[in-house]
Structure formats: structure tokens, C-alpha cells
Design a protein around this motif. Structure first.
Motif, short mmCIF file in Angstrom:
data_model
loop_
_atom_site.label_atom_id
_atom_site.label_comp_id
_atom_site.label_asym_id
_atom_site.label_seq_id
_atom_site.Cartn_x
_atom_site.Cartn_y
_atom_site.Cartn_z
N TYR A 256 3.31 -1.04 -5.96
CA TYR A 256 2.23 -0.37 -5.24
C TYR A 256 0.88 -0.83 -5.78
O TYR A 256 0.72 -1.00 -6.99
CB TYR A 256 2.33 1.15 -5.38
CG TYR A 256 3.45 1.75 -4.57
CD1 TYR A 256 3.39 1.74 -3.18
CD2 TYR A 256 4.54 2.34 -5.19
CE1 TYR A 256 4.41 2.30 -2.43
CE2 TYR A 256 5.56 2.91 -4.45
CZ TYR A 256 5.49 2.88 -3.06
OH TYR A 256 6.49 3.44 -2.33
N SER B 269 -2.45 -0.10 -7.07
CA SER B 269 -3.19 1.05 -7.61
C SER B 269 -4.68 0.74 -7.75
O SER B 269 -5.52 1.64 -7.70
CB SER B 269 -2.62 1.48 -8.97
OG SER B 269 -2.74 0.44 -9.90
N SER C 122 0.85 -1.20 0.00
CA SER C 122 0.00 0.00 0.00
C SER C 122 0.87 1.23 0.00
O SER C 122 2.01 1.20 0.47
CB SER C 122 -0.88 0.02 1.24
OG SER C 122 -1.88 -0.95 1.14
N ILE C 123 0.35 2.33 -0.46
CA ILE C 123 1.12 3.57 -0.41
C ILE C 123 1.40 3.89 1.06
O ILE C 123 0.60 3.60 1.93
CB ILE C 123 0.42 4.76 -1.13
CG1 ILE C 123 -1.04 4.90 -0.71
CG2 ILE C 123 0.50 4.59 -2.63
CD1 ILE C 123 -1.73 6.08 -1.37
#
Ligand code: AMP
Ligand code: MG
Length: 418
Positions: free
Chosen positions: A212, A214, A201-202
Motif C-alpha cells: 500500500y 503510505s 492505493s487503499i
């Protein structure tokens, strides 16, 4: 034993067409029942749950569409001019109490109620006024420049039908009828998660081999824009227990569940196995690109969509299937996709046997003509293509490569995503 070897990786004669998949989705889904009463301002973009009939005339009175003079049409001259006595004024919100007799007129402003006895308005630019005498020439018609009572909505008119997604004009229309609140469908609760050991996750530091996530962000945005309540359930790792637990939890509380990734027939795709065990689910190979594998079904009472993992495939399957399905669940009347045929400036690669949703930029050329060009690389992982594009270029199932200059069908994002 004979084994059919596909001639190319993407072609599968057993694939389901996009239309067949849509038909099955439509057949299997029923709108939710829950409704709520909302003040009209809060009802923007919600689905109306009742028919709305007009209980009043809008506008309520005959009124003027111009600044000018209200008079008897019978006084209009057939030649030369006529002089009328000015006997009062009707302003918007301040009607004139005088009943006009033959040979009389009143000042009137736009929106002013037409005084009793008058049936015609002469624009102020077309008269001469001296003291209290108004001179009118020829060239006018009886009844002109008047908006009649009920011209917009007459009493008893069906103004809005149940299933309409309320737009700004609808909210204004309800206000024009003096209606403070309307009944709308309750918001859908839609849980979504990503699957994959490679995802982070970010805010986290990607480990070697990680990317990541998205899709959860794209999905959250698409669901928000659609007007449902998005419930982010995070990333689920590729292990059977986590997946089963997440599915069961999501199914108890939500109207729909959307996952991305893990629906292809890879080693670590436990989504499919779990679904077989705990839900009634169809596994479809759709004859489309991007977005071939798609899972549709139910876990308990929640409608389930398993989308492919690739970021562009998530978006194309969402817009072509999930959005259509969620709208149906919300009780929204079906909408017609806005598609048009325009010349394509780029040459496009395409294999027959599947419908393709390529990404395009629709714009005006030097002659003001609408044309489309490709965003370039069309891989299912190239999310930047969706960001650059403002339309899908829809290439039909049986078609092949497209030569620059040929006509293609486009579906603008505006309208599709709003
Ligand atoms: P899968 O369907 O799980 O095999 O995934 C297909 C491709 O999409 C793989 O390259 C994945 O790494 C990628 N992918 C899957 N989920 C996501 C996600 N949430 N965000 C970005 N890429 C993803
Ligand atoms: Mg995966």
C-alpha cells in the motif's frame, strides 16, 4: 582505471551537508507575491502580508486590575487609618461619572475605568466598609492595581510584522485593536504524487509484490498541517511517459511539486531522467539518515522536491527541507528549530559521516527530569517508529555510537509539526 569502493553503503564523501542543502534552498527561493484579504478568524495559521500598527491604545482607558475602591493616592495614611466617603461605582463597561475629590472614593470592579481624580485602587479585602464610609489602613502604594491606557499596546506600536504565521493570540490581538480583516499571503498549491510499480492505493487489492502507498497519505497530512493546499496527483507508474506527463501537468498549475520514490539510481528510476530533460534540477546526496537522495529544483515555475521512497525518509526530508522551503515560499519569517540536550536512556547505533534523525520518546523520569529513549528499530521503512516517537534524536555528522546515559540533542515534534 581506479574505482572508489565505498567502505559502507551509506557513507559518501561527496555528500552535501544538511546545512549546505538548507543554505542552497534558501538562496534559490523567493516568496510568492499573491495576497488576499481575510476576516481575522479565517486568517489563523496564515502568513501575514502586511505590518499591523496599533491605531488605538489597548486598553483605551486606565482601568482597575482588582475589585476594590478607587481613591486619591494622596489620601493614603502614613500611619493609622483614614476614612473616605463612598460617592459612586465604576463597573466594567459602566464608568463612574463623578470626579473624585480629596476624602472620597468609589467602588470599582476589575476592568472598570478609573474615575477622574482617582489614581489608586485598594483591594476590597484590605478595607472595612460601614454605611458609606470606607476605612483604609497603611501598606498601600500610590498608583497600585491600575492597568494604564496603552499598557498592552500603545498607539503607533508595531503589533505584528509581515511574515508572521498568525497564532490564536495574534487573532485576539487584532480583535483587541478592532481590526476586522487582514492581508495574508495566498495559500500555496502543492501537488504531490508517489512513484512506483509496487504501489497500490487503499481500497485496491494488492497484487503479488505490491504494497500500500503510505507516502501520499503522510504527505497529504504534513502539507495540510503546514497550511498549504495539497493537490493529490495519485500514483505514477515507473514509466517515462507517465512521469513526464504528470510532471508537466503538475508544473502548469502549482507552486511546488513533491514526489516520493524513484530518485535512487535504480533501474526503474525514471524520475531522475525525466527531470534532467524537462527541468533545472539538482540531485543531491545528503549526508543524512534517513533520506540520503534528495532532488531539488524547478520545473517551469514550480519548485520541485524529489524525496526518497522510504516512508521515514519522506518524513525526515520533508521536515528538515521541504517544510523550510515551503515556509520561505509562503513568505513566512524563518523559525528557529526548537532543539534541546537531554540524557538518552538507550544506547544508539550510529556511523560517523552523516547526521542521523533517529526517532525518540521524550518523557519525564521519576525525578521529573526530561530524558529520551529510542523507539527501537530505526530502519527507513519502519514508519511505526515515527508514529511512536514524539521527537527526533539528532546525532551529529561526525559522531559514532551513543552510550546509554550520554547527552543527545532532541527536536520535539510539537512545534516542528504544527
Ligand atoms: P525507491 O526510492 O522508489 O527505490 O523506494 C524506496 C523504498 O520505499 C522501496 O522499498 C519502496 O517500495 C518504498 N516506497 C516507495 N514509495 C512508497 C510509498 N509511496 N509508500 C510506501 N512505501 C514506498
Ligand atoms: Mg521506486
Amino acid at each position: 582505471m581506479m574505482i572508489n569502493t565505498p567502505t559502507c553503503d551509506d557513507y559518501d564523501p561527496n555528500s552535501l551537508s544538511v546545512d549546505d542543502a538548507l543554505h542552497r534552498i534558501d538562496r534559490d527561493l523567493q516568496p510568492i507575491r499573491g495576497e488576499e484579504q481575510l476576516p481575522i478568524r479565517s486568517a489563523l495559521h496564515r502568513v501575514l502580508a502586511e505590518d499591523v500598527l496599533s491605531r488605538i491604545n489597548v486598553p483605551p482607558h486606565n482601568n482597575s486590575t482588582m475589585d476594590g475602591y478607587a481613591m486619591h493616592g494622596a489620601d493614603l495614611p502614613t500611619q493609622g487609618t483614614v476614612q473616605l466617603n463612598l460617592v459612586g461605582a465604576s463597573l466594567a463597561g459602566k464608568p463612574c461619572p463623578v470626579t473624585i475629590q480629596a476624602g472620597q472614593c468609589t467602588r470599582i470592579f476589575t476592568g472598570g475605568v478609573i474615575p477622574a481624580g482617582a489614581d489608586t485602587v485598594i483591594m476590597q479585602e484590605h478595607v472595612e466598609v460601614q454605611n458609606n464610609l470606607v476605612t483604609i489602613g497603611t501598606g498601600h502604594q500610590v498608583g497600585q492595581n491600575i492597568c494604564a491606557a496603552g499598557d498592552d499596546l500603545a498607539i503607533g506600536t508595531l503589533v505584528l510584522t509581515a511574515g508572521k504565521r498568525l497564532q490564536p493570540a495574534d487573532i485576539g490581538l487584532l480583535a483587541s485593536l478592532g481590526i476586522p480583516e487582514v492581508k495574508v499571503k495566498r495559500r500555496l498549491r502543492v501537488a504531490f504524487f508517489s512513484t512506483g510499480d509496487e504501489l497500490c492505493s487503499i481500497g485496491e487489492t494488492p497484487q503479488p509484490g505490491q504494497i500500500y502507498d503510505s507516502n501520499r497519505y503522510t504527505l497529504h497530512s504534513m502539507l495540510t498541517q503546514l497550511g498549504v493546499e495539497p493537490i493529490d496527483m495519485g500514483i505514477i507508474r515507473d514509466n517515462p511517459e507517465d512521469i513526464e506527463n504528470a510532471f508537466r501537468l503538475a508544473a502548469t498549475r502549482n507552486d511546488a511539486i513533491i514526489t516520493s520514490g524513484g530518485v535512487s539510481v535504480g533501474e526503474a528510476d525514471y524520475v531522475t531522467d525525466t527531470l534532467r530533460r524537462i527541468g533545472q534540477v539538482n540531485f543531491w546526496k545528503i549526508a543524512m539518515k534517513p533520506g540520503r537522495p534528495l532532488t531539488f529544483g524547478k520545473i517551469q515555475n514550480a519548485v520541485f522536491f524529489g524525496l526518497p521512497g522510504n516512508p521515514v525518509a519522506v518524513m525526515s526530508t520533508f521536515y528538515q527541507f521541504v517544510q523550510v522551503a515551503l515556509r520561505r515560499l509562503m513568505g513566512q519569517q524563518p523559525t528557529t528549530p526548537i532543539r534541546m540536550t537531554v540524557p538518552c536512556l538507550s544506547s544508539l547505533k550510529k556511523r560517523p559521516g552523516r547526521i542521523e534523525f533517529q526517532r525518540g520518546i521524550l518523557e519525564h523520569d521519576a525525578h521529573g527530569r526530561l530524558v529520551v529513549r529510542s523507539t527501537g528499530k530505526q530502519g527507513s521503512a519502519i514508519l511505526s517508529s515515527m508514529s511512536q516517537a514524539n521527537c527526533f534524536i539528532i546525532l551529529p555528522l561526525e559522531g559514532g555510537d551513543v552510550k546509554a546515559g550520554s547527552d543527545v540533542v532532541v527536536e520535539p515534534f510539537e512545534g516542528l509539526m504544527g
